[in-house]
Design a protein around this motif. Sequence first.
Motif, PDB file in Angstrom:
ATOM      1  N   TRP A   1       0.806  -1.217   0.044  1.00  0.00           N
ATOM      2  CA  TRP A   1       0.021  -0.087  -0.067  1.00  0.00           C
ATOM      3  C   TRP A   1       0.845   1.481   0.038  1.00  0.00           C
ATOM      4  N   THR A   2       1.962   1.350   0.839  1.00  0.00           N
ATOM      5  CA  THR A   2       2.664   2.394   0.812  1.00  0.00           C
ATOM      6  C   THR A   2       3.840   2.704  -0.292  1.00  0.00           C
ATOM      7  N   TYR A   3       3.998   1.577  -1.077  1.00  0.00           N
ATOM      8  CA  TYR A   3       5.017   1.655  -2.065  1.00  0.00           C
ATOM      9  C   TYR A   3       4.611   2.841  -3.114  1.00  0.00           C
ATOM     10  N   ASP A   4       3.291   3.013  -3.651  1.00  0.00           N
ATOM     11  CA  ASP A   4       3.014   4.196  -4.606  1.00  0.00           C
ATOM     12  C   ASP A   4       2.672   5.371  -3.757  1.00  0.00           C
ATOM     13  N   SER A   5       2.564   5.496  -2.368  1.00  0.00           N
ATOM     14  CA  SER A   5       2.206   6.668  -1.757  1.00  0.00           C
ATOM     15  C   SER A   5       3.438   7.346  -1.431  1.00  0.00           C
ATOM     16  N   LYS A   6       3.242   8.498  -0.689  1.00  0.00           N
ATOM     17  CA  LYS A   6       4.059   9.477  -0.251  1.00  0.00           C
ATOM     18  C   LYS A   6       4.486   9.037   1.255  1.00  0.00           C
ATOM     19  N   ILE A   7       4.160   8.092   1.688  1.00  0.00           N
ATOM     20  CA  ILE A   7       4.446   7.665   3.124  1.00  0.00           C
ATOM     21  C   ILE A   7       5.472   6.418   3.031  1.00  0.00           C
ATOM     22  N   GLU A   8       6.475   6.685   3.737  1.00  0.00           N
ATOM     23  CA  GLU A   8       7.446   5.761   3.847  1.00  0.00           C
ATOM     24  C   GLU A   8       7.455   5.000   5.407  1.00  0.00           C
ATOM     25  N   LEU A   9       7.497   3.897   5.426  1.00  0.00           N
ATOM     26  CA  LEU A   9       7.538   3.387   6.660  1.00  0.00           C
ATOM     27  C   LEU A   9       8.775   3.325   7.429  1.00  0.00           C
ATOM     28  N   ILE A  10       8.800   3.721   8.543  1.00  0.00           N
ATOM     29  CA  ILE A  10      10.055   3.571   9.191  1.00  0.00           C
ATOM     30  C   ILE A  10       9.740   2.583  10.625  1.00  0.00           C
ATOM     31  N   HIS A  11      10.706   1.414  10.487  1.00  0.00           N
ATOM     32  CA  HIS A  11      10.659   0.400  11.436  1.00  0.00           C
ATOM     33  C   HIS A  11      11.303   0.646  12.726  1.00  0.00           C
ATOM     34  N   LEU A  12      10.432   0.815  13.865  1.00  0.00           N
ATOM     35  CA  LEU A  12      11.239   0.954  15.204  1.00  0.00           C
ATOM     36  C   LEU A  12      11.567  -0.193  15.638  1.00  0.00           C
ATOM     37  N   PRO A  13      12.484  -0.020  16.637  1.00  0.00           N
ATOM     38  CA  PRO A  13      12.933  -1.260  17.428  1.00  0.00           C
ATOM     39  C   PRO A  13      11.571  -1.877  17.841  1.00  0.00           C
ATOM     40  N   THR A  14      11.798  -2.911  18.539  1.00  0.00           N
ATOM     41  CA  THR A  14      10.536  -3.708  19.271  1.00  0.00           C
ATOM     42  C   THR A  14      10.412  -3.036  20.648  1.00  0.00           C
ATOM     43  N   TYR A  15      11.487  -2.776  21.240  1.00  0.00           N
ATOM     44  CA  TYR A  15      11.410  -2.213  22.638  1.00  0.00           C
ATOM     45  C   TYR A  15      11.950  -1.048  22.403  1.00  0.00           C
ATOM     46  N   SER A  16      11.150   0.327  22.412  1.00  0.00           N
ATOM     47  CA  SER A  16      11.782   1.507  22.299  1.00  0.00           C
ATOM     48  C   SER A  16      10.892   2.402  23.340  1.00  0.00           C
ATOM     49  N   PRO A  17      11.307   2.469  24.486  1.00  0.00           N
ATOM     50  CA  PRO A  17      10.700   3.065  25.621  1.00  0.00           C
ATOM     51  C   PRO A  17      10.819   4.517  25.427  1.00  0.00           C
ATOM     52  N   ASN A  18      11.815   5.033  24.903  1.00  0.00           N
ATOM     53  CA  ASN A  18      11.963   6.612  24.757  1.00  0.00           C
ATOM     54  C   ASN A  18      10.974   7.028  23.798  1.00  0.00           C
ATOM     55  N   LEU A  19      10.309   6.223  22.821  1.00  0.00           N
ATOM     56  CA  LEU A  19       9.470   6.382  21.646  1.00  0.00           C
ATOM     57  C   LEU A  19       7.869   6.341  22.206  1.00  0.00           C
ATOM     58  N   ASN A  20       7.975   5.607  23.314  1.00  0.00           N
ATOM     59  CA  ASN A  20       6.461   5.210  23.575  1.00  0.00           C
ATOM     60  C   ASN A  20       5.946   6.099  24.621  1.00  0.00           C
ATOM     61  N   LEU A  21       4.893   6.942  24.407  1.00  0.00           N
ATOM     62  CA  LEU A  21       4.345   8.084  25.538  1.00  0.00           C
ATOM     63  C   LEU A  21       3.905   7.291  26.606  1.00  0.00           C
ATOM     64  N   ILE A  22       3.395   6.206  26.826  1.00  0.00           N
ATOM     65  CA  ILE A  22       2.817   5.754  28.278  1.00  0.00           C
ATOM     66  C   ILE A  22       4.143   5.503  29.033  1.00  0.00           C
ATOM     67  N   GLU A  23       5.437   5.311  28.338  1.00  0.00           N
ATOM     68  CA  GLU A  23       6.508   4.967  29.178  1.00  0.00           C
ATOM     69  C   GLU A  23       7.018   6.257  29.897  1.00  0.00           C
ATOM     70  N   ARG A  24       6.742   7.347  29.133  1.00  0.00           N
ATOM     71  CA  ARG A  24       7.186   8.817  29.996  1.00  0.00           C
ATOM     72  C   ARG A  24       6.172   9.030  30.786  1.00  0.00           C
ATOM     73  N   LEU A  25       5.029   8.690  30.715  1.00  0.00           N
ATOM     74  CA  LEU A  25       3.862   8.886  32.009  1.00  0.00           C
ATOM     75  C   LEU A  25       4.308   8.218  33.200  1.00  0.00           C
ATOM     76  N   TRP A  26       4.628   6.884  33.037  1.00  0.00           N
ATOM     77  CA  TRP A  26       4.853   6.017  34.130  1.00  0.00           C
ATOM     78  C   TRP A  26       6.293   6.533  34.570  1.00  0.00           C
ATOM     79  N   ARG A  27       7.164   6.999  33.727  1.00  0.00           N
ATOM     80  CA  ARG A  27       8.513   7.736  34.513  1.00  0.00           C
ATOM     81  C   ARG A  27       7.957   8.807  35.332  1.00  0.00           C
ATOM     82  N   LEU A  28       7.219   9.878  34.848  1.00  0.00           N
ATOM     83  CA  LEU A  28       6.750  10.833  35.582  1.00  0.00           C
ATOM     84  C   LEU A  28       6.103  10.488  36.873  1.00  0.00           C
ATOM     85  N   MET A  29       5.252   9.422  36.840  1.00  0.00           N
ATOM     86  CA  MET A  29       4.579   9.032  38.112  1.00  0.00           C
ATOM     87  C   MET A  29       5.484   8.218  38.990  1.00  0.00           C
TER      88      MET A  29
END
Length: 88
Positions: free
Chosen positions: A4-32
């Motif tokens: 689907w993305t091959y002909d679109s203007k969107i490029e998929l970026i594969h993130l590491p399976t475990y990336s807490p720095n990119l996961n918003l809920i992890e930041r909430l837990w850290r603040l808590m």
Amino acid sequence: MQNWTYDSKIELIHLPTYSPNLNLIERLWRLMRKKVMDYNYYDTFEKFRTNVLAFFQHIDNSIDELDHEVALKVSSFSSKFSRSIFKN
């Protein structure tokens, strides 16, 4: 998805399976943890539970700090990858 993305203007970026720095809920837990657990000792589970619930009931008191934490991490991620998200 790749087909689907091959002909679109969107490029998929594969993130590491475990990336807490990119996961918003992890930041909430850290603040808590910072607000409720750091430098605090609760002699009963009920006191701990009460403080966790109070943190979430009054989350608006920490919204500036949470915004800063989220914006800091997201901006560092987005500046690194922003040029590769959309194909020209």
